[in-house]
Design a protein around this motif. Structure first.
Motif, mmCIF file in Angstrom:
data_model
loop_
_atom_site.group_PDB
_atom_site.id
_atom_site.type_symbol
_atom_site.label_atom_id
_atom_site.label_comp_id
_atom_site.label_asym_id
_atom_site.label_seq_id
_atom_site.Cartn_x
_atom_site.Cartn_y
_atom_site.Cartn_z
ATOM 1 N N UNK A 79 -1.608 -1.321 8.474
ATOM 2 C CA UNK A 79 -1.632 0.041 9.012
ATOM 3 C C UNK A 79 -0.731 0.890 8.118
ATOM 4 N N UNK A 80 -1.321 1.628 7.189
ATOM 5 C CA UNK A 80 -0.545 2.363 6.198
ATOM 6 C C UNK A 80 -0.438 3.834 6.576
ATOM 7 N N UNK A 81 0.810 4.313 6.637
ATOM 8 C CA UNK A 81 1.078 5.682 7.068
ATOM 9 C C UNK A 81 1.635 6.524 5.930
ATOM 10 N N UNK A 82 1.286 7.795 5.962
ATOM 11 C CA UNK A 82 1.912 8.744 5.061
ATOM 12 C C UNK A 82 3.313 9.084 5.538
ATOM 13 N N UNK A 83 4.030 9.822 4.704
ATOM 14 C CA UNK A 83 5.429 10.118 4.992
ATOM 15 C C UNK A 83 5.587 11.217 6.037
ATOM 16 N N UNK A 84 4.518 11.907 6.355
ATOM 17 C CA UNK A 84 4.577 13.016 7.304
ATOM 18 C C UNK A 84 4.796 14.325 6.575
ATOM 19 N N UNK A 105 0.853 -1.185 0.000
ATOM 20 C CA UNK A 105 0.000 0.000 0.000
ATOM 21 C C UNK A 105 0.887 1.233 0.000
ATOM 22 N N UNK A 106 0.598 2.165 -0.897
ATOM 23 C CA UNK A 106 1.353 3.413 -0.985
ATOM 24 C C UNK A 106 0.481 4.559 -0.508
ATOM 25 N N UNK A 107 1.060 5.429 0.297
ATOM 26 C CA UNK A 107 0.330 6.575 0.843
ATOM 27 C C UNK A 107 1.138 7.826 0.585
ATOM 28 N N UNK A 108 0.514 8.822 0.007
ATOM 29 C CA UNK A 108 1.191 10.068 -0.308
ATOM 30 C C UNK A 108 0.407 11.234 0.273
ATOM 31 N N UNK A 109 1.106 12.054 1.038
ATOM 32 C CA UNK A 109 0.501 13.242 1.635
ATOM 33 C C UNK A 109 0.893 14.476 0.831
ATOM 34 N N UNK A 110 0.057 15.511 0.901
ATOM 35 C CA UNK A 110 0.401 16.793 0.299
ATOM 36 C C UNK A 110 -0.260 17.907 1.096
ATOM 37 N N UNK A 111 0.257 19.114 0.880
ATOM 38 C CA UNK A 111 -0.232 20.268 1.612
ATOM 39 C C UNK A 111 0.789 20.697 2.646
ATOM 40 N N UNK A 112 0.329 21.347 3.677
ATOM 41 C CA UNK A 112 1.215 21.765 4.741
ATOM 42 C C UNK A 112 1.998 23.013 4.380
ATOM 43 N N UNK A 113 2.914 23.379 5.265
ATOM 44 C CA UNK A 113 3.747 24.551 5.053
ATOM 45 C C UNK A 113 3.682 25.508 6.223
ATOM 46 N N UNK A 114 3.997 26.760 5.929
ATOM 47 C CA UNK A 114 4.056 27.803 6.950
ATOM 48 C C UNK A 114 2.815 28.690 6.843
ATOM 49 N N UNK A 115 2.196 28.964 7.973
ATOM 50 C CA UNK A 115 1.015 29.824 8.002
ATOM 51 C C UNK A 115 1.056 30.660 9.272
ATOM 52 N N UNK A 116 0.489 31.837 9.212
ATOM 53 C CA UNK A 116 0.441 32.705 10.386
ATOM 54 C C UNK A 116 -0.679 32.270 11.326
ATOM 55 N N UNK A 117 -0.552 32.562 12.595
ATOM 56 C CA UNK A 117 -1.639 32.259 13.546
ATOM 57 C C UNK A 117 -2.953 32.860 13.066
ATOM 58 N N UNK A 118 -4.007 32.053 13.190
ATOM 59 C CA UNK A 118 -5.316 32.471 12.702
ATOM 60 C C UNK A 118 -5.585 32.087 11.267
ATOM 61 N N UNK A 119 -4.569 31.625 10.578
ATOM 62 C CA UNK A 119 -4.724 31.256 9.176
ATOM 63 C C UNK A 119 -5.259 29.851 8.999
ATOM 64 N N UNK A 120 -5.325 29.428 7.733
ATOM 65 C CA UNK A 120 -5.884 28.124 7.381
ATOM 66 C C UNK A 120 -4.944 27.374 6.458
ATOM 67 N N UNK A 121 -5.033 26.061 6.541
ATOM 68 C CA UNK A 121 -4.280 25.170 5.662
ATOM 69 C C UNK A 121 -5.101 23.923 5.421
ATOM 70 N N UNK A 168 -0.970 10.968 7.954
ATOM 71 C CA UNK A 168 -2.257 10.349 7.687
ATOM 72 C C UNK A 168 -2.113 8.831 7.847
ATOM 73 N N UNK A 169 -3.211 8.196 8.141
ATOM 74 C CA UNK A 169 -3.212 6.758 8.396
ATOM 75 C C UNK A 169 -4.451 6.116 7.802
ATOM 76 N N UNK A 170 -4.228 5.034 7.068
ATOM 77 C CA UNK A 170 -5.330 4.229 6.537
ATOM 78 C C UNK A 170 -5.231 2.839 7.163
ATOM 79 N N UNK A 171 -6.325 2.337 7.662
ATOM 80 C CA UNK A 171 -6.385 0.940 8.090
ATOM 81 C C UNK A 171 -6.948 0.167 6.906
ATOM 82 N N UNK A 172 -6.061 -0.632 6.289
ATOM 83 C CA UNK A 172 -6.364 -1.250 4.999
ATOM 84 C C UNK A 172 -6.499 -2.762 5.136
ATOM 85 N N UNK A 173 -7.510 -3.302 4.492
ATOM 86 C CA UNK A 173 -7.580 -4.741 4.298
ATOM 87 C C UNK A 173 -6.948 -4.996 2.930
#
Length: 122
Positions: A110-115, A2-18, A95-100
């Motif tokens: 128990x498949x995990x993303x790279x962080x 099982x392959x897991x790929x995460x995306x997003x994240x980064x730097x944001x100011x307090x009160x901001x959104x991601x 992120x985590x997927x519980x995969x059959x």
């Protein structure tokens, strides 16, 4: 496998959104629970939010009302929308997927993303 790929994240100011996203692929028969976890420096990994196999959502008290977890119908993609971010939300998010698995024995994987790093700072 099982392959897991995460995306997003980064730097944001307090009160901001991601937003974070995560996709699973490979030898998947079906997916049960999906969830997001985080680990801040010097701290243990903790649950942020999860969606159970039956669609029930659970959130850590620290993120209730600010974060929203969602997934597609096939449960192969999940998202985490984070609003009103605080410096204490700074962490590596996993992120985590519980995969059959689609193996003869239907192994539970128990498949995990790279962080992915989320930094909330001025």
């Amino acid at each position: 496998q099982v392959h897991v790929v995460e995306s997003g994240g980064g730097l944001v100011q307090p009160g901001g959104s991601l937003s974070l996203s995560c996709a699973a692929s490979g030898s998947i028969f079906e997916i049960d629970d999906v969830g997001w976890y985080r680990q801040a420096p010097g701290k243990e990994r903790e649950l942020v939010a999860r969606v159970t196999n039956l669609g029930r959502t659970q959130y850590a008290d620290s993120v209730k009302g600010r974060f929203t977890i969602s997934r597609n119908n096939a449960k192969t993609i999940m998202y985490l929308r984070m609003n009103s971010l605080k410096p204490e939300d700074t962490a590596v998010y996993y992120c985590n997927f519980v995969v059959v698995a689609s193996t003869t024995s239907r192994d539970i994987v128990d498949a995990w993303g790279q962080g992915i790093l989320v930094t909330v700072s001025h």
